[in-house]
Enzyme design. Structure first.
Site, PDB file in Angstrom:
ATOM      1  N   ALA A   1      -9.022   4.050  -2.350  1.00  0.00           N
ATOM      2  CA  ALA A   1      -8.993   3.354  -3.640  1.00  0.00           C
ATOM      3  C   ALA A   1     -10.337   2.744  -4.047  1.00  0.00           C
ATOM      4  CB  ALA A   1      -7.918   2.273  -3.592  1.00  0.00           C
TER       5      ALA A   1
ATOM      6  N   CYS B   1      -3.917   5.680   7.798  1.00  0.00           N
ATOM      7  CA  CYS B   1      -4.753   6.289   6.779  1.00  0.00           C
ATOM      8  C   CYS B   1      -6.233   5.991   7.059  1.00  0.00           C
ATOM      9  CB  CYS B   1      -4.343   5.878   5.374  1.00  0.00           C
ATOM     10  SG  CYS B   1      -4.994   7.009   4.115  1.00  0.00           S
TER      11      CYS B   1
ATOM     12  N   LYS C   1     -11.481   1.823   3.969  1.00  0.00           N
ATOM     13  CA  LYS C   1     -12.809   1.247   4.230  1.00  0.00           C
ATOM     14  C   LYS C   1     -12.673  -0.250   4.504  1.00  0.00           C
ATOM     15  CE  LYS C   1     -17.462   1.846   2.333  1.00  0.00           C
ATOM     16  NZ  LYS C   1     -18.040   1.633   3.633  1.00  0.00           N
ATOM     17  N   ALA C   2     -11.780  -0.910   3.773  1.00  0.00           N
ATOM     18  CA  ALA C   2     -11.614  -2.356   3.947  1.00  0.00           C
ATOM     19  C   ALA C   2     -11.030  -2.667   5.331  1.00  0.00           C
ATOM     20  CB  ALA C   2     -10.723  -2.912   2.837  1.00  0.00           C
TER      21      ALA C   2
ATOM     22  N   ASP D   1      -3.691   0.426  -2.086  1.00  0.00           N
ATOM     23  CA  ASP D   1      -4.054   1.100  -3.352  1.00  0.00           C
ATOM     24  C   ASP D   1      -3.683   0.237  -4.539  1.00  0.00           C
ATOM     25  OD1 ASP D   1      -3.968   3.507  -1.419  1.00  0.00           O
ATOM     26  OD2 ASP D   1      -4.920   4.230  -3.270  1.00  0.00           O
TER      27      ASP D   1
ATOM     28  N   ASN E   1       0.532   1.488  -0.542  1.00  0.00           N
ATOM     29  CA  ASN E   1      -0.518   2.117   0.281  1.00  0.00           C
ATOM     30  C   ASN E   1      -0.010   3.476   0.756  1.00  0.00           C
ATOM     31  OD1 ASN E   1      -3.162   1.947   1.586  1.00  0.00           O
ATOM     32  ND2 ASN E   1      -2.065   1.744   3.517  1.00  0.00           N
ATOM     33  N   LYS E   2      -0.821   4.167   1.525  1.00  0.00           N
ATOM     34  CA  LYS E   2      -0.493   5.522   1.985  1.00  0.00           C
ATOM     35  C   LYS E   2       0.937   5.603   2.507  1.00  0.00           C
ATOM     36  CE  LYS E   2      -2.504   8.465   1.816  1.00  0.00           C
ATOM     37  NZ  LYS E   2      -2.327   9.388   0.670  1.00  0.00           N
TER      38      LYS E   2
ATOM     39  N   LYS F   1      -7.695  -4.551  -6.570  1.00  0.00           N
ATOM     40  CA  LYS F   1      -6.547  -3.706  -6.207  1.00  0.00           C
ATOM     41  C   LYS F   1      -5.224  -4.359  -6.629  1.00  0.00           C
ATOM     42  CE  LYS F   1      -9.030  -1.133  -2.877  1.00  0.00           C
ATOM     43  NZ  LYS F   1      -9.379  -1.168  -1.455  1.00  0.00           N
TER      44      LYS F   1
HETATM   45  O1  LIG Z   1      -4.042   4.894   1.101  1.00  0.00           O
HETATM   46  C1  LIG Z   1      -5.237   4.987   1.197  1.00  0.00           C
HETATM   47  C2  LIG Z   1      -5.983   6.219   0.786  1.00  0.00           C
HETATM   48  O2  LIG Z   1      -5.144   7.213   0.229  1.00  0.00           O
HETATM   49  P1  LIG Z   1      -5.792   8.595  -0.249  1.00  0.00           P
HETATM   50  O3  LIG Z   1      -6.446   9.210   0.944  1.00  0.00           O
HETATM   51  O4  LIG Z   1      -4.631   9.395  -0.762  1.00  0.00           O
HETATM   52  O5  LIG Z   1      -6.790   8.276  -1.353  1.00  0.00           O
HETATM   53  C3  LIG Z   1      -6.059   3.810   1.643  1.00  0.00           C
HETATM   54  O6  LIG Z   1      -5.365   3.071   2.614  1.00  0.00           O
HETATM   55  C4  LIG Z   1      -6.304   2.893   0.435  1.00  0.00           C
HETATM   56  O7  LIG Z   1      -6.799   3.671  -0.647  1.00  0.00           O
HETATM   57  C5  LIG Z   1      -7.322   1.805   0.737  1.00  0.00           C
HETATM   58  O8  LIG Z   1      -8.570   2.401   1.046  1.00  0.00           O
HETATM   59  P2  LIG Z   1      -9.943   1.597   0.844  1.00  0.00           P
HETATM   60  O9  LIG Z   1      -9.817   0.346   1.657  1.00  0.00           O
HETATM   61  O10 LIG Z   1     -10.995   2.542   1.379  1.00  0.00           O
HETATM   62  O11 LIG Z   1     -10.094   1.324  -0.613  1.00  0.00           O
END
Ligand SMILES: O=C(COP(=O)(O)O)[C@H](O)[C@H](O)COP(=O)(O)O
Length: 323
Positions: A18, A126, A129-130, A195, A205-206, A231
């Site tokens: 996200a 999943c 990054k966070a 997400d 989330n995933k 988010k």
């Molecule tokens: O569910 C997913 C990615 O799903 P997809 O692979 O379908 O995009 C991640 O847990 C969140 O997007 C948060 O990610 P971040 O912390 O990197 O924003």
């Protein structure tokens, strides 16, 4: 890369997660503006940019970071009186969003690491990054940690996660998604990303996150969600639901096999909803909060409280709809 190429890469998941989706979309908007000829007509420029924003918005429906980021950039652009001002505002807002997004992840990592005691075994799902930021920061601080990482069918984002963990010399156990409940007894806490977060503190989330949270709850293990404030989904204040993306059945079952099974249908929802009661804390750049403070985040950090949204909503109704 052109705006259309960025949109395609988001749609086909070469750009994913996200936060990254939001940053790449905003930088595509900024770069796209540079390709538009200078006409001196502010409203033409704004119309072109709205069209470009619409293309990006249509790529993936669930990660609310995407519409939030575009709104943060476009909100003041729409008010600009001259084309030069519109261009300048767009550049400034885009750069500022990208900078604050990266800063937010660093702040979350620092706060999240404080919630990872030395000796912890963490489960993650999943490729967030966070969430990974917190784990890597705990390791950087010299904590002795271990991770259980899930496979994440059908796209196997878990492989990206185990690569990062391995590169950082963090002992990791890779498990199939269905092993979560069996393995939960080995785990001290769960850390995942998000997400979207709704006004009642539910986390989207995933797919599989809600099962993990359920198992963690059963085993009395803490569930920490890491999420930048963009988010949070302000329109859920008005009762709007988060749309859960469904992707092609061929991602789960190859077409040639599906063709031999006429009575079998495949469902491929790629996100799920974890109710607030299964979440112990949401770590944002604004602090570590209980999920029921979601409305406060929307109001204080996104600037969209109920009144503002209500006005925006009424403003979009035509006379006849209004009656
Ligand atoms: O569910 C997913 C990615 O799903 P997809 O692979 O379908 O995009 C991640 O847990 C969140 O997007 C948060 O990610 P971040 O912390 O990197 O924003």
């Amino acid at each position: 890369m052109t705006l259309l190429q960025t949109a395609e890469q988001i749609q086909t998941m070469q750009i994913r997660g996200a936060g990254k989706i939001a940053r790449e979309a905003v930088s595509a908007l900024r770069d796209h503006a540079e390709t538009l000829p200078h006409t001196g007509d502010a409203s033409l420029f704004i119309r072109e940019m709205e069209h470009a924003a619409g293309i990006l918005l249509a790529t993936r429906p669930t990660a609310v970071s995407l519409p939030n980021a575009i709104q943060m950039v476009m909100r003041d652009v729409r008010l600009a009186r001259t084309e030069d001002a519109a261009r300048r505002i767009l550049r400034e807002k885009a750069d500022s969003f990208i900078w604050s997004s990266r800063t937010a992840i660093d702040r979350i990592a620092a706060m999240g690491a404080n919630h990872i005691p030395d000796g912890s075994v963490i489960m993650t799902h999943c490729n967030s990054k966070a969430a990974l930021g917190c784990i890597l920061e705990a390791k950087r601080q010299g904590k002795d940690i271990e991770v259980y990482a899930t496979e994440v069918r059908p796209w196997n984002q878990g492989r990206l996660t185990i690569k990062t963990l391995n590169d950082n010399e963090i002992p990791t156990t890779y498990i199939v998604d269905s092993a979560v409940r069996s393995m939960m007894k080995e785990v001290d806490l769960v850390i995942v990303g998000a997400d979207a977060i709704t006004v009642n503190g539910a986390v989207v989330n995933k797919i599989g996150t809600s099962q993990i949270a359920l198992c963690a709850n059963e085993a009395r293990k803490n569930v920490i969600v890491t999420a930048e404030t963009y988010k949070f989904a302000p329109r859920t204040i008005l009762g709007e639901l988060i749309r859960i993306e469904e992707r092609a059945q061929s991602e789960v079952l190859p077409d040639e096999i599906a063709a031999t099974l006429p009575f079998v249908r495949v469902k491929n929802p790629v996100f799920d909803v974890t109710p607030a009661e299964y979440i112990d804390m949401i770590i944002t750049e604004a602090g570590a909060l209980p999920p029921h403070l979601a409305y406060t985040i929307m109001r204080e950090y996104l600037g969209w409280g109920f009144d503002e949204l209500q006005n925006q909503f009424l403003g979009t109704l035509t006379g006849s709809e209004f009656r």
